[in-house]
Write a protein that holds these residues in place. Structure first.
Motif, PDB file in Angstrom:
ATOM      1  N   GLY A 154       0.821  -1.216   0.000  1.00  0.00           N
ATOM      2  CA  GLY A 154       0.000   0.000   0.000  1.00  0.00           C
ATOM      3  C   GLY A 154       0.847   1.255   0.000  1.00  0.00           C
ATOM      4  N   ILE A 155       1.900   1.259   0.795  1.00  0.00           N
ATOM      5  CA  ILE A 155       2.815   2.410   0.827  1.00  0.00           C
ATOM      6  C   ILE A 155       3.501   2.571  -0.525  1.00  0.00           C
ATOM      7  N   TYR A 156       3.935   1.460  -1.111  1.00  0.00           N
ATOM      8  CA  TYR A 156       4.610   1.524  -2.412  1.00  0.00           C
ATOM      9  C   TYR A 156       3.653   2.020  -3.495  1.00  0.00           C
ATOM     10  N   LYS A 157       2.375   1.644  -3.387  1.00  0.00           N
ATOM     11  CA  LYS A 157       1.392   2.110  -4.354  1.00  0.00           C
ATOM     12  C   LYS A 157       1.258   3.635  -4.289  1.00  0.00           C
ATOM     13  N   TRP A 158       1.260   4.194  -3.078  1.00  0.00           N
ATOM     14  CA  TRP A 158       1.203   5.650  -2.931  1.00  0.00           C
ATOM     15  C   TRP A 158       2.469   6.316  -3.452  1.00  0.00           C
ATOM     16  N   MET A 159       3.612   5.679  -3.228  1.00  0.00           N
ATOM     17  CA  MET A 159       4.858   6.223  -3.773  1.00  0.00           C
ATOM     18  C   MET A 159       4.802   6.259  -5.295  1.00  0.00           C
ATOM     19  N   LEU A 160       4.251   5.220  -5.899  1.00  0.00           N
ATOM     20  CA  LEU A 160       4.127   5.156  -7.350  1.00  0.00           C
ATOM     21  C   LEU A 160       3.175   6.233  -7.866  1.00  0.00           C
ATOM     22  N   ILE A 161       2.084   6.456  -7.171  1.00  0.00           N
ATOM     23  CA  ILE A 161       1.138   7.514  -7.559  1.00  0.00           C
ATOM     24  C   ILE A 161       1.818   8.873  -7.514  1.00  0.00           C
ATOM     25  N   ILE A 162       2.544   9.137  -6.445  1.00  0.00           N
ATOM     26  CA  ILE A 162       3.240  10.429  -6.317  1.00  0.00           C
ATOM     27  C   ILE A 162       4.283  10.576  -7.413  1.00  0.00           C
ATOM     28  N   TYR A 163       5.009   9.507  -7.702  1.00  0.00           N
ATOM     29  CA  TYR A 163       6.031   9.564  -8.748  1.00  0.00           C
ATOM     30  C   TYR A 163       5.406   9.835 -10.119  1.00  0.00           C
TER      31      TYR A 163
ATOM     32  N   LEU B 236      12.222   8.926  -5.230  1.00  0.00           N
ATOM     33  CA  LEU B 236      11.126   8.120  -5.763  1.00  0.00           C
ATOM     34  C   LEU B 236      11.517   7.444  -7.073  1.00  0.00           C
ATOM     35  N   GLY B 237      12.336   8.115  -7.877  1.00  0.00           N
ATOM     36  CA  GLY B 237      12.809   7.520  -9.125  1.00  0.00           C
ATOM     37  C   GLY B 237      13.638   6.269  -8.872  1.00  0.00           C
ATOM     38  N   LYS B 238      14.505   6.327  -7.858  1.00  0.00           N
ATOM     39  CA  LYS B 238      15.327   5.161  -7.542  1.00  0.00           C
ATOM     40  C   LYS B 238      14.483   3.996  -7.026  1.00  0.00           C
ATOM     41  N   LEU B 239      13.369   4.316  -6.385  1.00  0.00           N
ATOM     42  CA  LEU B 239      12.521   3.268  -5.833  1.00  0.00           C
ATOM     43  C   LEU B 239      11.482   2.747  -6.829  1.00  0.00           C
ATOM     44  N   CYS B 240      10.999   3.606  -7.717  1.00  0.00           N
ATOM     45  CA  CYS B 240       9.893   3.243  -8.616  1.00  0.00           C
ATOM     46  C   CYS B 240      10.352   2.794 -10.002  1.00  0.00           C
ATOM     47  N   GLU B 241      11.428   3.339 -10.504  1.00  0.00           N
ATOM     48  CA  GLU B 241      11.860   3.008 -11.869  1.00  0.00           C
ATOM     49  C   GLU B 241      12.181   1.520 -12.066  1.00  0.00           C
ATOM     50  N   PRO B 242      12.811   0.835 -11.105  1.00  0.00           N
ATOM     51  CA  PRO B 242      13.049  -0.605 -11.330  1.00  0.00           C
ATOM     52  C   PRO B 242      11.749  -1.396 -11.501  1.00  0.00           C
ATOM     53  N   PHE B 243      10.679  -0.976 -10.847  1.00  0.00           N
ATOM     54  CA  PHE B 243       9.390  -1.647 -11.002  1.00  0.00           C
ATOM     55  C   PHE B 243       8.732  -1.279 -12.324  1.00  0.00           C
ATOM     56  N   LEU B 244       8.905  -0.044 -12.780  1.00  0.00           N
ATOM     57  CA  LEU B 244       8.268   0.421 -14.017  1.00  0.00           C
ATOM     58  C   LEU B 244       8.991  -0.050 -15.271  1.00  0.00           C
ATOM     59  N   GLU B 245      10.279  -0.307 -15.170  1.00  0.00           N
ATOM     60  CA  GLU B 245      11.091  -0.640 -16.348  1.00  0.00           C
ATOM     61  C   GLU B 245      10.577  -1.849 -17.141  1.00  0.00           C
TER      62      GLU B 245
ATOM     63  N   PRO C 223       4.596  -0.119 -25.433  1.00  0.00           N
ATOM     64  CA  PRO C 223       5.216   1.052 -26.071  1.00  0.00           C
ATOM     65  C   PRO C 223       4.392   2.312 -25.793  1.00  0.00           C
ATOM     66  N   PRO C 224       5.034   3.474 -25.771  1.00  0.00           N
ATOM     67  CA  PRO C 224       4.278   4.717 -25.571  1.00  0.00           C
ATOM     68  C   PRO C 224       3.381   5.011 -26.766  1.00  0.00           C
ATOM     69  N   LEU C 225       2.227   5.579 -26.484  1.00  0.00           N
ATOM     70  CA  LEU C 225       1.300   5.993 -27.535  1.00  0.00           C
ATOM     71  C   LEU C 225       1.450   7.498 -27.726  1.00  0.00           C
ATOM     72  N   GLY C 226       2.238   7.877 -28.697  1.00  0.00           N
ATOM     73  CA  GLY C 226       2.516   9.294 -28.898  1.00  0.00           C
ATOM     74  C   GLY C 226       3.322   9.826 -27.725  1.00  0.00           C
ATOM     75  N   MET C 227       2.752  10.812 -27.047  1.00  0.00           N
ATOM     76  CA  MET C 227       3.424  11.416 -25.893  1.00  0.00           C
ATOM     77  C   MET C 227       3.011  10.749 -24.575  1.00  0.00           C
ATOM     78  N   MET C 228       2.106   9.786 -24.646  1.00  0.00           N
ATOM     79  CA  MET C 228       1.593   9.175 -23.417  1.00  0.00           C
ATOM     80  C   MET C 228       2.265   7.834 -23.148  1.00  0.00           C
ATOM     81  N   ASP C 229       2.740   7.683 -21.929  1.00  0.00           N
ATOM     82  CA  ASP C 229       3.339   6.424 -21.476  1.00  0.00           C
ATOM     83  C   ASP C 229       2.313   5.722 -20.592  1.00  0.00           C
ATOM     84  N   LEU C 230       1.759   4.626 -21.086  1.00  0.00           N
ATOM     85  CA  LEU C 230       0.719   3.906 -20.354  1.00  0.00           C
ATOM     86  C   LEU C 230       1.275   2.814 -19.438  1.00  0.00           C
ATOM     87  N   SER C 231       2.572   2.617 -19.452  1.00  0.00           N
ATOM     88  CA  SER C 231       3.161   1.570 -18.623  1.00  0.00           C
ATOM     89  C   SER C 231       2.948   1.802 -17.121  1.00  0.00           C
ATOM     90  N   PRO C 232       2.983   3.044 -16.603  1.00  0.00           N
ATOM     91  CA  PRO C 232       2.693   3.202 -15.176  1.00  0.00           C
ATOM     92  C   PRO C 232       1.278   2.768 -14.809  1.00  0.00           C
TER      93      PRO C 232
END
Length: 87
Positions: A13-22, A40-49, A56-65
């Motif tokens: 739950g805490i990590y989910k809030w960190m991801l939302i803030i990021y 937050l980048g150091k904590l969230c980027e390994p999960f998002l990668e 793939p991004p759709l134009g300017m939008m990144d839907l992976s998060p």
């Protein structure tokens, strides 16, 4: 054993809030370059990668998060099922 699962669910739950803030930090210019953004980048980027490699991004939008957030939202349910199997 229940305490371990409860702690893990709380940490998710805490990590989910960190991801939302990021994710929200990306809407504001230069916020990811701040000290909080860097932490937050150091904590969230390994999960998002891995999600960025698959979706793939759709134009300017990144839907992976969004996909990462949904996976993270279902993780506590998986822990509850695992806890019931072990008990």
């Amino acid at each position: 054993m229940d305490i371990i699962f409860n702690v893990l669910i709380q940490l998710l739950g805490i990590y989910k809030w960190m991801l939302i803030i990021y994710i929200l930090l990306s809407w504001f210019p230069n916020m990811k370059d701040s000290q909080i953004g860097a932490i937050l980048g150091k904590l969230c980027e390994p999960f998002l990668e891995p999600f960025r490699k698959i979706i793939p991004p759709l134009g300017m939008m990144d839907l992976s998060p969004l996909a990462a957030f949904f996976v993270l939202s279902f993780a506590p349910n998986g822990l509850i099922v695992l806890q019931n199997l072990i008990s």
